[in-house]
Enzyme design. Structure first.
Site, PDB file in Angstrom:
ATOM      1  N   ASP A 172      58.235  42.699-126.354  1.00  0.00           N
ATOM      2  CA  ASP A 172      57.196  43.591-126.656  1.00  0.00           C
ATOM      3  C   ASP A 172      56.836  43.929-125.047  1.00  0.00           C
ATOM      4  O   ASP A 172      56.309  43.188-124.341  1.00  0.00           O
ATOM      5  CB  ASP A 172      55.829  42.839-127.057  1.00  0.00           C
ATOM      6  CG  ASP A 172      54.834  43.859-127.340  1.00  0.00           C
ATOM      7  OD1 ASP A 172      54.737  44.910-126.233  1.00  0.00           O
ATOM      8  OD2 ASP A 172      53.996  43.827-128.226  1.00  0.00           O
ATOM      9  N   HIS A 173      57.229  45.122-124.586  1.00  0.00           N
ATOM     10  CA  HIS A 173      57.251  45.472-123.102  1.00  0.00           C
ATOM     11  C   HIS A 173      55.834  45.426-122.587  1.00  0.00           C
ATOM     12  O   HIS A 173      55.671  45.345-121.347  1.00  0.00           O
ATOM     13  CB  HIS A 173      58.113  46.702-122.792  1.00  0.00           C
ATOM     14  CG  HIS A 173      57.293  47.955-123.188  1.00  0.00           C
ATOM     15  ND1 HIS A 173      57.665  48.402-124.255  1.00  0.00           N
ATOM     16  CD2 HIS A 173      56.670  48.687-122.416  1.00  0.00           C
ATOM     17  CE1 HIS A 173      56.852  49.615-124.524  1.00  0.00           C
ATOM     18  NE2 HIS A 173      56.285  49.806-123.313  1.00  0.00           N
ATOM     19  N   HIS A 235      51.904  45.922-129.851  1.00  0.00           N
ATOM     20  CA  HIS A 235      51.254  46.002-128.379  1.00  0.00           C
ATOM     21  C   HIS A 235      49.654  45.821-128.558  1.00  0.00           C
ATOM     22  O   HIS A 235      49.119  44.944-127.735  1.00  0.00           O
ATOM     23  CB  HIS A 235      51.472  47.404-127.939  1.00  0.00           C
ATOM     24  CG  HIS A 235      53.000  47.747-127.919  1.00  0.00           C
ATOM     25  ND1 HIS A 235      53.863  47.088-127.399  1.00  0.00           N
ATOM     26  CD2 HIS A 235      53.594  49.163-128.464  1.00  0.00           C
ATOM     27  CE1 HIS A 235      54.918  47.686-127.816  1.00  0.00           C
ATOM     28  NE2 HIS A 235      54.756  49.065-128.287  1.00  0.00           N
TER      29      HIS A 235
END
Ligand code: NAD
Length: 478
Positions: A172-173, A235
């Site tokens: 999950d950047h 996110h």
């Protein structure tokens, strides 16, 4: 700090994500000296290339996605020398023995699954079958991780047939962003914040991820998912976890992820009056959501705002307002911790009242600001004003810092180091879906239509009402 020598195989090495994020990120790590001389990157995808052809492709991608002043011909050439390519079929036999022959002993082996999730199982199985992956190898998987609890469970089970949980890196950047990590440093590295970080002192928390773009060419994919699946379940949920979690006993992967999991499990079901869904309308020079996805009947949301409750001792009664959407006024992602009023104003109401707000900005201009109340300077008597204590670190990161590429390069290096702290564990993802599923099912059952909103605004009116009715206000999107 350089990492151990590695062979990183990027399945989908010719795809959009690899070209835009992963390879530019690796180049930047290379330039900063973090790639040891023995490190190699192997592109593996369907197209037929030899090494030279692939290197040309990657050169084009670097020219497109890296700032010109960071592109030095010699460095690019040296980086491209580290690249190799194997044409491979994830679901067939082509290319697998070539890949097996290419891999070296005694280096870290990492496999980035930058392909459609439907191929994850086939890749895992073939890596195993051809003995390309060993007990120390790592796999990196991209979002979306399932589209509901059942599919996420299935995916976890498929990966678990061939890999241990300690080998699986679910990306999950958002977790790779500098500010997000700094949030943990600020919370747990200072004595100032933690005592106030609870329902007694915090009035509410806002999490906003606003985008200006529409769904563009991704309409087909997006329409099957919507803001809830595409942004909230992963996110926004991860950001909420980092804000709300209890202090882990150590900064280690399982200690941190155990605490995040507890937050997700403590989320109360959301009542429909606490949810606002929206769809952007046509603008003066932009299409409407329904036009973008070419379906006049679509009920998918391009905007969502919700009031959430974390039902535990620390947060009892403290609302968490979260919102995200496309075609909004500005590209802006931030978390705001809004503290309560001072219990008594010794200066009288006419001096004015200000609240302390800690703002954590993810983009643009990553950094943190603490709003502090002081006396207005000058002879005008005791009037209070709000000044920002600014903890912006854009200067330290450099002016052309690209937060997303940055997040990817940091996370890829964590994979090589074998550090899972900033990656989602299987049970976390499942818990997040278990919370999301009934909400989405409720919309489907009642055939709920999202509220239309003007592009370039902060979303539907009803989103503002979500806070107004409780005498609160969203922070401006600008
Ligand atoms: P893409 O369609 O641009 O690229 C797909 C890649 O997979 C290509 O390299 C193609 O050759 C390869 N491929 C397809 N079928 C194959 C097969 N049978 N065998 C071997 N290789 C095969 O996709 P993308 O946009 O790069 O996305 C890749 C993954 O990353 C997806 O899971 C996507 O959901 C995820 N993702 C992408 C983005 C993004 O910005 N593009 C962002 C987040 C997550």
């Amino acid at each position: 700090i350089p990492v151990e020598p590695f062979d990183l195989v990027i399945f989908g090495g010719t795809g959009d994500l690899a070209r835009r994020k992963i390879l530019p990120g690796l180049y930047r790590r290379f330039v900063s000296g973090q790639m040891p001389p023995e490190a190699r990157v192997i592109g593996a995808a369907r197209s037929e290339f030899d090494d030279a052809g692939y290197r040309n492709e990657v050169r084009d991608a670097l020219v497109e996605f890296i700032a010109k002043d960071k592109l030095d011909d010699d460095r690019v050439a040296a980086f491209l020398d580290r690249l190799h390519y194997v044409a491979i079929d994830a679901t067939g036999e082509a290319g697998w023995s070539e890949l097996a022959d290419l891999m070296r002993e005694n280096v870290v082996r990492a496999f980035y699954f930058s392909v459609a999730p439907s191929l994850f199982g086939a890749l895992a199985e073939r890596l195993h079958m051809h003995r390309i992956a060993d007990a120390d190898s790592r796999i990196v998987v991209e979002k979306p991780f399932g589209r509901d609890l059942a599919s996420a469970r299935q995916l976890n089970q498929t990966l678990a047939e061939h890999f241990e949980e300690t080998q699986i890196y679910r990306i999950d950047h958002y977790l790779g962003k500098e500010t997000v990590q700094n949030l943990m440093a600020v919370r747990f590295g200072n004595v100032l914040f933690e005592p106030l970080w609870n329902a007694q002192y915090v009035d509410h928390i806002q999490i906003t991820v606003a985008e200006t773009v529409g769904v563009g060419g991704r309409g087909g994919y997006y329409d099957k998912s919507g803001a809830m699946r595409d942004m909230v379940q992963n996110h926004l949920m991860q950001l909420l976890c980092l804000i709300a979690m209890e202090p882990p006993s150590r900064f280690d992967p399982d200690a941190v992820r155990d605490e995040k999991l507890k937050v997700i499990r403590a989320l109360e079901p959301v009542e429909s009056r606490d949810i606002v869904r929206g769809q952007y309308q046509r603008g003066s020079n932009s299409a409407s959501y329904l036009e973008d996805v070419e379906d006049e009947q679509s009920r998918t949301e391009s905007f969502i705002a919700m009031k959430l409750h974390v039902s535990n001792w620390r947060w009892a009664g403290t609302p968490f307002y979260v919102r995200t959407g496309k075609r909004l006024r500005a590209r802006q992602s931030e978390i705001a911790v809004v503290f309560k009023d001072a219990p008594h104003s010794i200066f009288g109401e006419e001096a004015g009242r200000h609240r302390n707000i800690l703002t954590i900005r993810l983009q643009p201009n990553e950094g943190m600001t603490l709003g502090v109340t002081i006396k207005e300077p000058g002879p005008g008597g005791m009037r209070l004003i709000d000044v920002p204590l600014d903890m912006t670190f854009a200067d330290a990161l450099g002016p052309d810092n690209d937060d997303v590429t940055d997040a990817y390069e940091r996370l890829v290096m964590d994979v090589i180091r074998g550090n899972q702290t900033l990656f989602m564990r299987g049970d976390e993802v499942e818990a997040a879906w278990a919370w999301t599923d009934p909400i989405i099912e409720g919309w489907q059952m009642r055939d709920m239509r999202p509220k239309p909103y003007e592009p370039g605004t902060a979303g539907p009116e009803e989103s503002a009402m979500l806070l107004h009715r409780e005498n609160r206000r969203w922070r401006a999107i600008r």
